[in-house]
Design a protein around this motif. Sequence first.
Motif, PDB file in Angstrom:
ATOM      1  N   UNK A  48       0.821  -1.207   0.000  1.00  0.00           N
ATOM      2  CA  UNK A  48       0.000   0.000   0.000  1.00  0.00           C
ATOM      3  C   UNK A  48       0.857   1.261   0.000  1.00  0.00           C
ATOM      4  N   UNK A  49       1.940   1.225   0.760  1.00  0.00           N
ATOM      5  CA  UNK A  49       2.779   2.432   0.810  1.00  0.00           C
ATOM      6  C   UNK A  49       3.453   2.691  -0.533  1.00  0.00           C
ATOM      7  N   UNK A  50       3.912   1.639  -1.178  1.00  0.00           N
ATOM      8  CA  UNK A  50       4.521   1.807  -2.502  1.00  0.00           C
ATOM      9  C   UNK A  50       3.494   2.284  -3.521  1.00  0.00           C
ATOM     10  N   UNK A  51       2.295   1.733  -3.450  1.00  0.00           N
ATOM     11  CA  UNK A  51       1.245   2.126  -4.387  1.00  0.00           C
ATOM     12  C   UNK A  51       0.877   3.589  -4.196  1.00  0.00           C
ATOM     13  N   UNK A  52       0.800   4.010  -2.939  1.00  0.00           N
ATOM     14  CA  UNK A  52       0.486   5.415  -2.656  1.00  0.00           C
ATOM     15  C   UNK A  52       1.542   6.332  -3.262  1.00  0.00           C
ATOM     16  N   UNK A  53       2.811   5.933  -3.110  1.00  0.00           N
ATOM     17  CA  UNK A  53       3.901   6.738  -3.673  1.00  0.00           C
ATOM     18  C   UNK A  53       3.831   6.738  -5.196  1.00  0.00           C
ATOM     19  N   UNK A  54       3.532   5.590  -5.782  1.00  0.00           N
ATOM     20  CA  UNK A  54       3.457   5.472  -7.237  1.00  0.00           C
ATOM     21  C   UNK A  54       2.317   6.312  -7.805  1.00  0.00           C
ATOM     22  N   UNK A  55       1.136   6.237  -7.185  1.00  0.00           N
ATOM     23  CA  UNK A  55      -0.012   7.004  -7.684  1.00  0.00           C
ATOM     24  C   UNK A  55       0.179   8.502  -7.470  1.00  0.00           C
ATOM     25  N   UNK A  56       0.806   8.863  -6.347  1.00  0.00           N
ATOM     26  CA  UNK A  56       1.068  10.290  -6.089  1.00  0.00           C
ATOM     27  C   UNK A  56       1.994  10.868  -7.150  1.00  0.00           C
ATOM     28  N   UNK A  57       2.984  10.062  -7.586  1.00  0.00           N
ATOM     29  CA  UNK A  57       3.906  10.526  -8.636  1.00  0.00           C
ATOM     30  C   UNK A  57       3.223  10.553 -10.000  1.00  0.00           C
ATOM     31  N   UNK A  58       2.361   9.548 -10.272  1.00  0.00           N
ATOM     32  CA  UNK A  58       1.711   9.457 -11.580  1.00  0.00           C
ATOM     33  C   UNK A  58       0.562  10.449 -11.728  1.00  0.00           C
TER      34      UNK A  58
END
Length: 718
Positions: free
Chosen positions: A529-539
């Motif tokens: 979840x933490x990685x996904x949050x970082x990925x979506x925030x960047x995208x």
Amino acid sequence: MAAEDQSAHLNVETDALSASSVKVAEGQKTVRQAKEKSAAKNKSTAGKASEKLARLGLRKDMDFILHLPMRYEDETEIVSMRDAALRGGSAVQIEGVVTESDIQYRPRRQLVVTIADDSGQVVLRFLNFYGSQTKQLAPGIRVRARGELRHGFFGAEIVHPTYKIVNEGAALPTALTPVYPSGEGVPQALLRKAIANAIGRNNWNDTLSAARRAALHLPDFESSIRFLHTPPPDADQHSLSEREHPAWQRMKFDELLAQQLSLKRAQVARRSKGASALPLVGELSNAFLLTLPFTLTAAQEKVLSEIRQDLRQAYPMQRLLQGDVGSGKTIVAALAAAQAIDNGFQAALMAPTEILAEQHFRKIAAWLEPLGVKTAWLTGSLKKKEKQAASELIASGAAQLVIGTHALIQDSVQFSKLGLVIVDEQHRFGVGQRLSLRNKAEAGKVPHQLMMSATPIPRTLAMTYYADLEVSVIDELPPGRTPIVTRVIDQNRRDEVIQRVHAAAQEGKQVYWVCPLIEESETLQLQTATDTHAMLSAALPELQIGLVHGRLKPAEKHAVMDAFLRNETQVLVATTVIEVGVDVPNASLMVIEHAERFGLSQLHQLRGRVGRGAAASICLLLYMGPLGGTARQRLATMRETNDGFEIARKDLELRGPGEFLGARQSGEAMLRFANLETDQWLVEKARDLAQELLQREPQTVAAHLERWMGNKEEFLKV
């Protein structure tokens, strides 16, 4: 002979006799000590064996008798080594003399033993072995071995065979050899001997009369037991392994009958306890209905009527309210609480997670507080002063409705006049937890209990495991709910999914993105979840993206959920803490990461977080291939249907009843032999006979329960 000489001679003889007596006494003492030592050793060994057997639940004779084989081995025939080699790939029993035995290292340490008969030789290979086996399997020793023969690099071999040392011409068994469920340090030989002894000691009284057995087309109990423990060589092994043989049918029926009798008797025992009747549907209940901005569905009306009728009785209601995701169970529970309050009693609602408990509190308090109902909120995360203040309100009776988590069952929480207990997602609570809340009523009284589940329970399962409960079903959704379209997408198309999330947010809609883990796991390789949050925030830098998971502090969780509820956050990345109870009507897109790792009921619960408003809703199931057979079936079921009852039926088929039952049985598997999918006809016959026996033959009921349940009946009474 002179007197002195005679005296001396007598003294010498006496001394010799005394010395001899001493030696005899010492010899007898040594023998006695050896016997005592041997007896003590045997007693110690027997004691250790008893302890190991007890850990398997085997204490009384009937425990052993009902410890039935999981499979059988045919040791009634010896196959020559030449013929065994021709049967490669199947289990065979061979006998021969050890010609060679040594420890080899290719590629790992292993014991390699060659045995031969007149027709050829076979290698026995042991990858794990004891030092004593090298002496036991020395050249010249005759061995009888059984296992799956295969052709290895060095010829015919059996890896890790079962074996015994025998004399030439040793007799073969006359029945198939049973293989029993076992545990560490409990050899099959010990089990077989203990079970045979128990069978020999038993008095064979059948709990079913000959007339009943004939009507049900069932064999008698004794012959069934003897057959299952020692089937003849010509027994139909297919019907034995598939548990279709009449002897197995008798065991399954008896087991189901014991369960039905026990549950029904528990229901009778509960009804014998006093509860405060709550007959009045008064001012609060009527005002509450008038303030609702919607009308109840026909299914909600029917269920509410059943609950109100139960609450009017002077014995405790024990009702399970089940309904699909979004069917409106919460409003029915709130109306039940209103009836308790109308009659001057308190109502308590307990939920398994703080997020779900808070959702209930916000919704129900918003309905009832404007009507003058004082509510209290109690969870483990409250500060000490807040807990104390809530506890005082509850103890004084000032709080008419109490909502919270496990904190409600703490010893420090005392109710003034508890009349109704509501347990949401009841399968997540243990027997002891539910009992603790029920015990907080007035002395001598039991509160009415309403249990809720958003996981619909298949009919066969409800008949079997909830035979002691009244079951109400809300089988329709409120009008205006739009069907959810489900798509299954390979994770390689993640970029397309992110574009879809962006488009939905641009249209003013909100999105859930669910991940199963919150920290990296090399084993499972799941996106966290933490990685996904970082990925979506960047995208998607122009969107507000929240993150909620189980390790956040309660205040942080509340802040994130509030922001999503107010549409200040467009995308919420979450773990399964949002599985139940979260209600955000504007959320219309759900993305579930690694959907292949979730169970069917959990996927259905998660999907139910969208489709709560008027907008068309979509659920995207992202998966990582290749998919196994079960995962493929789960995802196909999700794509094909939104019907929670059909999904529950499929889930039962794929995973068995455990997921639906939670801790109801205190970890005890109530059905060891019967299969709810294939033995439904037996369930119905057992249910009908249980009702008849309880009414007419209490002695038969007692004898049957003693045989099958022993002391396991108590945990059903909650």
